[in-house]
Design an enzyme around this catalytic site. Structure first.
Site, PDB file in Angstrom:
ATOM      1  N   HIS A 140      -8.058  25.688  -4.269  1.00 53.46           N
ATOM      2  CA  HIS A 140      -7.510  25.834  -2.923  1.00 53.46           C
ATOM      3  C   HIS A 140      -5.985  25.871  -2.867  1.00 53.46           C
ATOM      4  O   HIS A 140      -5.420  26.097  -1.795  1.00 53.46           O
ATOM      5  CB  HIS A 140      -8.001  24.689  -2.027  1.00 53.46           C
ATOM      6  CG  HIS A 140      -9.482  24.654  -1.848  1.00 53.46           C
ATOM      7  ND1 HIS A 140     -10.318  23.961  -2.698  1.00 53.46           N
ATOM      8  CD2 HIS A 140     -10.299  25.236  -0.924  1.00 53.46           C
ATOM      9  CE1 HIS A 140     -11.573  24.092  -2.302  1.00 53.46           C
ATOM     10  NE2 HIS A 140     -11.601  24.869  -1.235  1.00 53.46           N
ATOM     11  N   SER A 184      15.795   1.243   1.712  1.00 51.78           N
ATOM     12  CA  SER A 184      15.764   0.706   3.073  1.00 51.78           C
ATOM     13  C   SER A 184      15.937   1.808   4.117  1.00 51.78           C
ATOM     14  O   SER A 184      15.208   2.788   4.122  1.00 51.78           O
ATOM     15  CB  SER A 184      16.829  -0.386   3.213  1.00 51.78           C
ATOM     16  OG  SER A 184      16.687  -1.084   4.427  1.00 51.78           O
ATOM     17  N   ASP A 208       9.622  -9.019   0.766  1.00 52.85           N
ATOM     18  CA  ASP A 208      10.587  -8.403   1.677  1.00 52.85           C
ATOM     19  C   ASP A 208      10.663  -9.168   2.989  1.00 52.85           C
ATOM     20  O   ASP A 208       9.652  -9.394   3.659  1.00 52.85           O
ATOM     21  CB  ASP A 208      10.193  -6.947   1.947  1.00 52.85           C
ATOM     22  CG  ASP A 208      11.355  -6.120   2.432  1.00 52.85           C
ATOM     23  OD1 ASP A 208      12.035  -6.558   3.378  1.00 52.85           O
ATOM     24  OD2 ASP A 208      11.593  -5.042   1.867  1.00 52.85           O
TER      25      ASP A 208
END
Length: 558
Positions: free
Chosen positions: A507, A355, A430
């Site tokens: 890269h 949270s 949630d």
């Protein structure tokens, strides 16, 4: 007489822990002259039992403390009422001050009676002797014996100082007493000259924002810092702490942050076990009403990891107030403690947050880029949308200004500064970090955290086609629907891995990557879905449901 005074002024004693064999000094090692022998009797392996005099005096003082806390929180309304009734005149205030003085004298007398009750108790006298010896000489033997007691943490000696690492004393790059570095929000009107007139015009709004943040705002954001809530949770916290110490061999420590706040921590060392994950340390960052005694530390503990839990400033044994600067200062000293005192390398440290703990977790990831991984459970990208959700629409300007100036929890911005592995855990039911209703899974701010992370790391992949297909995948309300979307686009995981590994070999690993620049739209869709699935896992539960140990998995990396 000196011992009696120590008993009067001494801290409250809650529990005497069982003596742990693993922590006893070897028989061949003689005790230091300043060490005090702690009791080994099994009859003391329980909550401390005060004598009647101490018990009743403690009850009176605890009740007075609760009344004082209630008076403090209701004081603005009380002053307004007294002013309207005309009770704030000098003729009324003077007698009231006499009553208050008499009450304070009575409470001082009660405190003295409590001290006498403690003085007659051999358990408390033994404890206060060990505490005084530890303050005089923090030898390992004295600290080991003091760890057998659970008492008011304000009297616990400091175990680690923020300036203790030698590298910080020699360099000027570390934090100052004003605090560690934070990312500051950009000015709202960058082209406007900051003249004296503009400053005067902004002053009322700034004062209002300051007052809101330091009164209602901070307590709404971090309810765990409210004294009355902590008082109600005290039995649960004591029980949780006893479990960590007695069953998990946890070691409590007090850390001094650069702002002067004292941070309450608990360390469980699993490096001596046969489990390989015990060599890794999980630093746990709790939620806005979470404490390490009963919080998310249980998940990595059950999974077999070494764990370091800590309480927010103003929570339980930690001092201060939980503003973003204080939170970051606390997290900084916790990480320093893990590296320089506990002996973990940054590559062996995992940051785990639940949270609102995502703020300190992402700050640590940004500030200590060599940490092994970051796991964010039920977290969000930015506080502003969630703050606007619970406040009236007419307050939109005030809420936005207050959050940006005083409570700026910019998790996504900080997370994008981290180059290592990240795992996001989204709660599908949630009810806290959704901006509409729990059933509307697309309003979960964990989605925005994922999208901002992927758009930063893989901007070419997360162009129009990639962004659109990831949003479709995030809208899936079940595992079946999620798998259906994944298979509809025929994602070839081996191909995705080969593309990413080839790019990394050519890269380097540093983000952002330009992979996908010369790729077809179908290829970008496949790669976007593959990356989204690797960075976010769903957990079908509400916000406060404990995360099972089997769901605590290390983030994906190439």
């Amino acid at each position: 007489m000196a011992k009696l005074l120590s008993c009067v002024l001494g801290p409250r004693l809650y529990k005497i822990y069982r003596e742990r064999d693993s922590e006893r000094a070897p028989a061949s090692v003689p005790e230091t002259p300043t060490a005090v022998t702690a009791p080994h009797s099994s009859s003391w392996d329980t909550y401390y039992q005060p004598r009647a005099l101490e018990k009743h005096a403690d009850s009176i003082l605890a009740l007075a403390s609760v009344f004082w806390s209630i008076s403090y929180y209701s004081s603005p309304f009380a002053f307004f009422y007294l002013y309207r009734k005309g009770y704030l005149s000098l003729s009324k205030v003077v007698p009231f001050s006499h009553y208050a003085g008499t009450l304070l004298l009575l409470l001082a007398g009660v405190a003295c009676l409590r001290g006498i009750g403690r003085w007659t108790n051999p358990q408390y006298r033994q404890f206060i002797t060990i505490l005084e010896a530890t303050h005089r000489n923090q030898s390992s033997e004295n600290k080991r014996q003091l760890a057998n007691y659970n008492f008011d943490f304000r009297s616990w000696p400091v175990d680690f100082h923020w300036e203790e690492p030698s590298s910080r004393k020699e360099s000027r790059g570390g934090p100052s007493r004003q605090g560690v570095a934070l990312l500051r929000p950009e000015p709202l009107h960058r082209g406007t000259a900051d003249t004296l007139l503009n400053r005067v015009k902004k002053l009322p709004c700034q004062i209002t924002s300051y007052l809101v943040a330091h009164t209602l705002g901070r307590r709404m954001l971090y309810p765990g810092s409210v004294y009355l809530l902590q008082k109600a949770l005290m039995p649960v916290l004591l029980q949780g702490q006893a479990r960590l110490v007695e069953e998990c061999n946890g070691r409590r420590a007090k850390l001094l942050a650069c702002d002067g706040n004292e941070i309450d921590t608990m360390f469980v060392d699993r490096r001596g076990t046969a489990e390989p994950q015990g060599q890794k340390l999980v630093i746990c960052c709790e939620g806005n009403a979470g404490f390490y005694e009963v919080g998310c530390v249980s998940t990595p503990l059950e999974a077999g990891y070494s764990v370091l839990g800590w309480n927010h400033p103003g929570f339980a044994g930690s001092t201060g107030v939980p503003f973003p600067q204080n939170e970051a200062n606390a997290m900084d000293v916790v990480v320093q403690f893990a590296i320089h005192r506990l002996g973990f390398q940054p590559q062996d440290i995992i940051i785990y947050a639940w949270s609102i703990g995502g703020f300190t977790a992402t700050w640590a990831a940004m500030s200590y880029p060599d940490v092994s991984a970051v796991i964010l459970d039920a977290s969000f990208d930015d506080l502003v949308p969630l703050a606007l959700k619970v406040m009236p629409d007419s307050w939109r300007g005030l809420v936005t200004r207050t959050v940006r100036q005083h409570l700026n929890l910019n998790n996504a911005e900080q997370l994008c500064r981290y180059q290592g592995p990240v795992l996001l855990i989204r709660r599908t039911k949630d009810e806290i970090i959704t901006t509409t209703v729990p059933e509307d899974i697309m309003s979960n701010r964990g989605n925005d955290l994922l999208l901002k992370l992927l758009q930063h790391r893989y901007p070419r992949v997360m162009a129009e086609e990639g962004l659109r297909v990831v949003r479709q995948w995030l809208e899936a309300s079940s595992q079946l629907e999620e798998a259906s979307i994944y298979s509809r686009w025929e994602v070839e995981e081996d191909w995705c891995l080969s593309v990413l590994r080839s790019y990394q070999a050519e890269h380097g690993p540093d983000f952002p990557w330009s992979v996908g620049e010369d790729m077809s739209a179908d290829g970008r869709r496949q790669l976007a879905l593959f990356l989204a699935r690797k960075h976010l896992h769903n957990f079908e539960a509400t916000h406060c449901t404990p995360l099972p140990a089997q769901n605590f998995q290390m983030p994906w990396h190439l």
